[in-house]
Design an enzyme around this catalytic site. Structure first.
Site, PDB file in Angstrom:
ATOM      1  N   ASP A 159      49.202 -23.678 151.606  1.00 14.20           N
ATOM      2  CA  ASP A 159      49.231 -22.871 152.818  1.00 14.20           C
ATOM      3  C   ASP A 159      48.722 -21.451 152.535  1.00 14.20           C
ATOM      4  O   ASP A 159      48.399 -21.116 151.388  1.00 14.20           O
ATOM      5  CB  ASP A 159      50.667 -22.865 153.370  1.00 14.20           C
ATOM      6  CG  ASP A 159      50.690 -22.834 154.884  1.00 14.20           C
ATOM      7  OD1 ASP A 159      49.708 -22.368 155.490  1.00 14.20           O
ATOM      8  OD2 ASP A 159      51.706 -23.251 155.470  1.00 14.20           O
ATOM      9  N   ASP A 215      32.439 -22.298 155.749  1.00 12.59           N
ATOM     10  CA  ASP A 215      31.231 -22.525 154.939  1.00 12.59           C
ATOM     11  C   ASP A 215      31.550 -22.790 153.461  1.00 12.59           C
ATOM     12  O   ASP A 215      30.766 -23.434 152.773  1.00 12.59           O
ATOM     13  CB  ASP A 215      30.263 -21.335 155.054  1.00 12.59           C
ATOM     14  CG  ASP A 215      29.619 -21.244 156.434  1.00 12.59           C
ATOM     15  OD1 ASP A 215      29.726 -22.210 157.217  1.00 12.59           O
ATOM     16  OD2 ASP A 215      29.014 -20.194 156.734  1.00 12.59           O
TER      17      ASP A 215
END
Ligand code: NAG
Ligand code: NAG
Ligand code: NAG
Ligand code: NAG
Length: 547
Positions: A159, A215
């Site tokens: 996380d 990306d």
């Protein structure tokens, strides 16, 4: 047919030398699809139980998954979420499980899982503390990775709570550095853990910055939680709206998915009290159409037989686990229907139709919209009923509000050719590329033929034609766009990059500007240039063109 997926992100020699090396010099998920060749399936406690997890919940869940056939259907992972640990590390810095919750210990639970045919996964955080306030991994990455492996764990959900940028880095740079460091640690292990990255979810409020984070995500891990948490069991608000939010984010990310890396729209919640039966089934049908992770967060022993039955639907699971790992992409969108399609490894084509409206409605989808040939014969198998029908030029569908139909379309002899076809849209504004007499504009999506595009050609060179005018191709002209005869040359040739760019042969990018389709210099985080295309279009790693 789309190009073979092993070479989908092949890097043209022209730009390979310019690529940032650290990105590619390390062992990367997309280079090693063997680590997770198809999306993960299993159970996680979070959306149903949040911090109320314990050993009994996991052992009972595992036994129920065995006896009710979910393990046999493919759900073979048990994943612990937050709150499994104590508030302190040991004196030598090792994480500890809460022995009240896990009296036999996590290694025992891993052993239990393995004996019953499951893998065990765990949760940590890249920051100073987990979202629940337990010790984060920051500064302890190596020891935590080794600890998890020594306990018999092979899957890590990492996380991104409580991350504070250092040394003047931006938030996005800080996350990239931390997830990159974890990637290096995990991939150096003898048996690398599967790496589920939560980083993109922390950027989803700003879609340009979010895309720039996406990306690098597929280069570092096998799956990524890209948007909000799905509504928890006791959460306020609409569970269907929560599913639709994550669904919409997922539709923006088609270009990133390929074998070895999966976009994760979060858990299935089949016992959520806020969902109708149609909505529960839609949730499953949409996630399988995406080839998304299928992680159930529910009290499995108490699921109804009907719920177990749809979660075990073999045809839909086969779509989810299809080795091509294409993600279904939007063909069209209007106020009533989202239509999606993708290819499957055996040459079949998937058709998924969601009624997003509030009443029952009827539609007809032409085979041309699916990238198929109207002169051919096809068989369509309804994956909910198993019923097979012959189709010629179109499929007629009537759907209740919030219901989803899924068809597997098999071509007749000599009809196996497919052209990636569907919407080309700005993933930031949501506007659809629309063919007009003067070129292309960006408009509200309305499912008309001038908003459905065929993307022909191979590798990095494609041409783009509207279904309303198939002999014409999109071309650049000055700083604008025109539709010209497809045979007229270089101006009609484009390439699609992982950044979302659609780049013309002269190096400029298709750009939404003032409602028009224009050409402009390619830039990262340019809100007019981050485009979604049909699935099956070759994607290049375009990072060099922006640096
Ligand atoms: C374990 O967790 C479940 C779900 O929260 C709860 O119902 C049960 O009482 C707990 N059992 C123990 C032994 O703590
Ligand atoms: C373990 O969990 C229980 C139940 O949530 C809690 O009361 C207890 O304080 C925890 N123990 C430790 C050592 O954190
Ligand atoms: C986070 O942890 C690091 C390393 O332990 C520490 O240097 C830093 O002060 C912490 N930051 C905050 C805001 O707690
Ligand atoms: C999104 O983030 C980028 C980079 O931090 C920033 O330049 C841009 O202004 C933000 N956009 C919005 C709409 O906040």
């Amino acid at each position: 047919m789309p190009p073979p997926y092993t070479s989908r992100w092949a890097i043209p020699a022209r730009i390979a030398s310019l690529l940032i090396l650290p990105l590619l010099s390390v062992h990367a998920s997309f280079e090693d699809p063997k680590l997770l060749p198809t999306p993960p399936m299993g159970f996680n406690n979070w959306a149903r139980f949040e911090c109320d997890l314990n050993e009994t919940l996991f052992t009972e869940t595992a036994q129920s998954m065995v006896s009710r056939g979910l393990l046999a259907a493919g759900y073979n992972r048990l994943n612990l979420d937050d709150c499994w640990m104590t508030h302190e590390r040991t004196a030598n810095g090792v994480l500890q499980w809460n022995a009240t919750l896990f009296p036999h210990g996590i290694p025992w639970l891993a052993d239990f899982a393995h004996k019953h045919g499951f893998h065990l996964g765990i949760y940590e955080d890249s920051g100073n503390a987990t979202c629940g306030g337990y010790p984060g991994s920051y500064g302890h990455e190596q020891v935590d990775a080794e600890t998890f492996a020594s306990w018999g764990i092979d899957y890590l959900k990492l996380d991104g709570c409580n991350v504070y940028p250092e040394n003047g880095r931006s938030m996005a740079e800080e996350y990239k550095r931390r997830y990159g460091q974890w990637h290096q640690i995990l991939s150096a292990m003898a048996d690398p853990l599967i790496f589920s990255e939560s980083a993109p979810a922390y950027f989803s409020d700003n879609k340009t910055e979010w895309a720039s984070v996406m990306d690098w995500i597929p280069f570092y891990g096998e799956l990524a939680r890209h948007s909000d948490d799905i509504l928890v069991y006791v959460g306020e608000g609409s569970a269907w709206d929560s599913i639709m939010v994550n669904y919409h984010y997922q539709t923006l990310l088609v270009r990133y998915q390929q074998p070895g890396y999966y976009n994760d729209p979060d858990f299935l919640i089949p016992d959520h009290p806020g969902l109708t039966d149609a909505e529960k089934r839609s949730h499953f049908a949409l996630w399988t159409s995406f080839g998304a992770p299928l992680i159930i967060s529910a009290y499995i022993p108490a699921l109804s037989d009907e719920e177990i039955q749809f979660l075990s639907n073999k045809d839909l699971i086969a779509v989810d686990q299809d080795p091509l790992a294409q993600q279904a992409a939007l063909v069209s969108r209007d106020a009533s229907f989202d239509v999606l399609t993708r290819s499957l490894a055996n040459g079949d084509r998937l058709l998924t139709v969601l009624n997003t409206g509030s009443s029952s409605a009827k539609t007809s989808i032409s085979v041309a919209r699916l990238g198929l040939n109207e002169k051919c014969q096809y068989k369509a198998r309804d994956l909910w009923t198993g019923k097979v029908s012959s189709i010629h030029d179109s499929v007629d569908i009537t759907l209740d509000s919030h219901a989803t139909a899924v068809y597997r379309i098999t071509p007749g002899r000599g009809c196996t050719s497919v052209t990636p076809t569907g919407m080309i849209f700005n993933t930031v504004s949501g506007h659809c590329l629309t063919a007009s007499s003067s070129g292309a504009t960006f408009q509200t999506c309305n499912a008309a033929d001038n908003q459905v595009w065929s993307v022909s050609g191979s590798g990095t060179k494609v041409t783009v034609s509207p279904l309303s005018n198939p002999a014409k191709c999109l071309a650049g002209k000055g700083s604008g766009t025109v539709l010209v005869d497809c045979k007229s040359g270089a101006d009609t040739v484009w390439s699609h990059a992982i950044t979302g760019h659609l780049q013309n042969a002269n190096g400029d990018c298709l750009t939404e500007s003032g409602g028009k389709g224009t050409l402009a210099a390619c830039e990262l985080m340019q809100s007019g240039q981050i485009l979604g295309l049909p699935s099956g279009v070759h994607v290049v790693d375009g990072s060099s063109s922006d640096k």
